[in-house]
Structure formats: structure tokens, C-alpha cells
Design an enzyme around this catalytic site. Structure first.
Site, PDB file in Angstrom:
ATOM      1  N   ILE A  24      -3.825  -6.361   9.045  1.00 19.42           N
ATOM      2  CA  ILE A  24      -3.020  -5.303   8.432  1.00 19.42           C
ATOM      3  C   ILE A  24      -3.898  -4.769   7.316  1.00 19.42           C
ATOM      4  O   ILE A  24      -4.120  -5.435   6.310  1.00 19.42           O
ATOM      5  CB  ILE A  24      -1.675  -5.825   7.946  1.00 19.42           C
ATOM      6  CG1 ILE A  24      -0.848  -6.307   9.153  1.00 19.42           C
ATOM      7  CG2 ILE A  24      -0.918  -4.747   7.166  1.00 19.42           C
ATOM      8  CD1 ILE A  24       0.485  -6.918   8.792  1.00 19.42           C
ATOM      9  N   THR A  28       0.826  -1.206   0.000  1.00 24.56           N
ATOM     10  CA  THR A  28       0.000   0.000   0.000  1.00 24.56           C
ATOM     11  C   THR A  28       0.860   1.256   0.000  1.00 24.56           C
ATOM     12  O   THR A  28       0.443   2.306  -0.492  1.00 24.56           O
ATOM     13  CB  THR A  28      -0.948  -0.008   1.209  1.00 24.56           C
ATOM     14  OG1 THR A  28      -1.643  -1.257   1.242  1.00 24.56           O
ATOM     15  CG2 THR A  28      -1.949   1.120   1.151  1.00 24.56           C
ATOM     16  N   LYS A  37       0.745 -12.881   7.723  1.00 23.67           N
ATOM     17  CA  LYS A  37      -0.277 -12.028   7.119  1.00 23.67           C
ATOM     18  C   LYS A  37      -0.908 -12.794   5.962  1.00 23.67           C
ATOM     19  O   LYS A  37      -0.234 -13.107   4.966  1.00 23.67           O
ATOM     20  CB  LYS A  37       0.317 -10.714   6.623  1.00 23.67           C
ATOM     21  CG  LYS A  37      -0.709  -9.803   5.942  1.00 23.67           C
ATOM     22  CD  LYS A  37      -0.062  -8.544   5.394  1.00 23.67           C
ATOM     23  CE  LYS A  37      -1.085  -7.701   4.620  1.00 23.67           C
ATOM     24  NZ  LYS A  37      -0.464  -6.499   4.007  1.00 23.67           N
ATOM     25  N   TYR A  73       4.388 -12.633   4.915  1.00 26.94           N
ATOM     26  CA  TYR A  73       3.255 -12.060   4.185  1.00 26.94           C
ATOM     27  C   TYR A  73       2.979 -12.907   2.946  1.00 26.94           C
ATOM     28  O   TYR A  73       3.809 -12.987   2.037  1.00 26.94           O
ATOM     29  CB  TYR A  73       3.590 -10.614   3.816  1.00 26.94           C
ATOM     30  CG  TYR A  73       2.562  -9.871   2.993  1.00 26.94           C
ATOM     31  CD1 TYR A  73       1.249 -10.308   2.868  1.00 26.94           C
ATOM     32  CD2 TYR A  73       2.913  -8.693   2.348  1.00 26.94           C
ATOM     33  CE1 TYR A  73       0.318  -9.616   2.113  1.00 26.94           C
ATOM     34  CE2 TYR A  73       2.000  -7.984   1.594  1.00 26.94           C
ATOM     35  CZ  TYR A  73       0.710  -8.448   1.478  1.00 26.94           C
ATOM     36  OH  TYR A  73      -0.201  -7.751   0.723  1.00 26.94           O
TER      37      TYR A  73
END
Length: 308
Positions: free
Chosen positions: A209, A51, A166, A138
Site C-alpha cells: 500500500i 495519505t 499492512k 494496519y
């Protein structure tokens, strides 16, 4: 190393850029945004992830953004995105972020070169052995082209520095299996997909997250907090309030929509670094409508409180 209780809401922060030829980083807005999110009650901040447009940043810019966020906040952990598809590069970024004061690291699985599962274990283990801070694996196969499978996640969970996962695979069966098989470990499973956060919490996930938390941090915190407290009626109501936003923020590649939402709310500019582009007009109109509904719901709640 200090352990982190990976429970709650961790916004995946945007990186604001100036409207100049280089799209230089707007550090003043970045720090103001970090303070806004901390004041809203989030449990930590995650700069320079997907992001945050980390793929378009130099290594020096990575570290400068991490340092700026650390300097801006008072009492929330800062989790730096330092992953790469090159183990040596990820190790360099991770060491630099840890030296800068990052409390933990978010490590995307290697992308494009598509290692086998044994290669993923070797990659994450090398980082965990060399950098003594808590680390989050992740998994986002839609971006990387490779899935971190349950056996791999469970094996990695035994490393003391690998403390969380994640999950952004969209596969609830896989996510549930990882949660089930790591219940005896000091290991957290966090949602990396806002629409999946509540379902994940219902089977033992610990938080998220979140992209949406950049725009609606209070509501996102309330939803996750209610679920963690066992109040799923309240959590479901908030999930459905936020559902249109969850969907609107992924109509185009993240972070294109969320940066536009930040601009509409007055939190920061929507400038993107190439090759990402601004949100299309058709999607922009819908996003404005979604944000307006959420703002009206806030006003209605305020009026109801005054009347009581």
C-alpha cells in the site's frame, strides 16, 4: 463476502482539496486521479487512509470520498480506510463504507489511547465479526504509539474476514516472523513503507500500500511485479531507481511531500488541511530534482526503444 487477492500495488490515495477557506474536497480531481491510477495498472486503490488526510475529515466526507472513487473506476477493488481509536466509531465508519460498496477495509490500530495487545485483538475482532468484508490490519507504531505484535497479528489472521496486514513498523525481523507464522493461512502481508517493499517481498510479502505509487505507479507496479515473478535483478534495479523518491516523500510528514509531488506532476493541488502545512522550500527544490531525474530516465528509455 468476496475474498481479494491482496497481491500487487495499492496506492494510498491523496485527497485533493480546493483552495477555499474550508479546504473542501475536489471530487473532480479525485475521480480523475483514480482513473489515472487504474489506467497505470495498479491492483486496487486505498482512499481515506493516512495519505488521504482522513484524520481531518468528517464521517460523511469519508463516505463521500469512498463513493466517488468507487464510481470513478471500472475494474479495481477499492479499500476504504475506516479505522479509529474508538471501536464504536470504527465500526460505524466500516459499516457505512461497506454499505457504500467498498471492497475491503484498511483499519489502523487504535492510536493515542494505547490499548494492550488483548485490547487490540478485541478491537479488530469486533470489527471483523460485525462487518462482512475483507479487512486489513494496519500497523504503524510511529503514528499510533502502539505496536501490533507478531502474536497478535497471528491470532487475528485466523479470523476469516481479517485477510491482510499492512506492515509499517520498519522492523524486518517482526515482519518476517509474521509472514513465516501465517504461511498456512489465507493471509497477505503488505508493505506500508515504500523503502521496505522489496525487502518484504523477498521474504514472502505480497505487495504494498504505497505512497510513491501515486507519483510513479508504472515503475512501482513493475518493481513489485518483477519481484513477485522472481525476477529480483529487475526488481532491484527499479528499487534503486525509485529509492531517491521513496526518501524524498518522507522528509516531512506524509502526505505533505507527496501532495507537492502530485502538484509538480500536474495530478492535483497541494493544498493541505490544517494543521498540516505545505512542503518547505529547501525540501521542495530537492523533490523537484528527484522528479526531474525520473522524468529524464523515462525519456531515455523511450529514445532507446525508438532506436531499437
Amino acid at each position: 463476502m468476496t475474498d481479494i487477492d491482496f497481491h500487487g500495488v495499492y496506492p494510498a490515495m491523496c485527497t485533493p482539496f480546493h483552495d477555499d477557506d474550508d479546504r473542501s474536497i475536489d471530487f473532480e480531481t479525485l475521480q480523475r486521479d483514480a482513473q489515472r491510477l487504474e489506467a497505470a495498472g495498479v491492483d486496487g486503490l486505498v482512499p481515506v487512509g493516512s495519505t488521504g488526510e482522513s484524520a481531518t475529515m468528517t464521517h460523511d466526507e469519508h463516505v463521500e470520498v469512498v463513493e466517488a472513487v468507487i464510481d470513478a473506476v471500472d475494474d479495481v477493488p477499492v479499500i476504504a480506510g475506516t479505522g479509529s481509536n474508538n471501536t464504536r466509531e470504527a465500526l460505524s465508519l466500516s459499516r457505512r463504507a461497506a454499505d457504500a460498496g467498498a471492497d475491503a477495509l484498511l483499519l489502523i490500530s487504535p492510536y493515542y489511547n494505547k490499548p494492550e495487545q488483548r485490547g487490540l485483538v478485541d478491537h479488530f475482532t469486533a470489527l471483523a465479526d460485525e462487518v462482512d468484508v475483507p479487512q486489513i490490519v494496519y500497523n504503524v507504531p510511529s503514528r499510533t504509539g502502539r505496536n501490533v505484535e507478531p502474536d497478535t497479528a497471528v491470532e487475528l489472521a485466523s479470523h476469516p474476514n481479517i485477510q491482510a496486514y499492512k506492515a509499517a513498523s520498519g522492523d524486518m525481523n517482526q515482519i518476517s516472523e509474521i509472514i513465516e507464522r501465517t504461511r498456512d493461512e489465507e493471509f497477505a502481508v503488505l508493505s506500508g513503507d515504500d523503502g521496505m517493499t522489496l525487502p518484504m517481498l523477498s521474504v514472502g510479502g505480497t505487495g504494498c500500500i504505497s505512497v510513491a505509487a501515486n507519483v510513479e505507479p508504472e515503475r512501482t507496479c513493475a518493481m513489485v511485479g518483477a519481484a513477485l515473478a522472481g525476477d529480483f535483478e529487475r526488481a532491484r534495479a527499479l528499487h534503486h531507481e525509485l529509492g531517491p523518491l521513496f526518501r524524498a516523500l518522507f522528509v516531512e510528514t506524509n502526505p505533505i511531500p507527496v501532495k507537492e509531488a502530485m502538484r509538480i506532476r500536474g495530478y492535483g493541488p497541494a493544498h493541505m488541511r490544517s494543521p498540516l502545512t505545505r512542503l518547505s522550500d529547501d525540501h521542495l527544490d530537492h523533490l523537484r530534482d528527484v522528479l526531474a531525474v525520473l522524468e529524464n530516465e523515462d525519456l531515455e528509455a523511450e529514445y532507446a526503444e525508438i532506436e531499437r
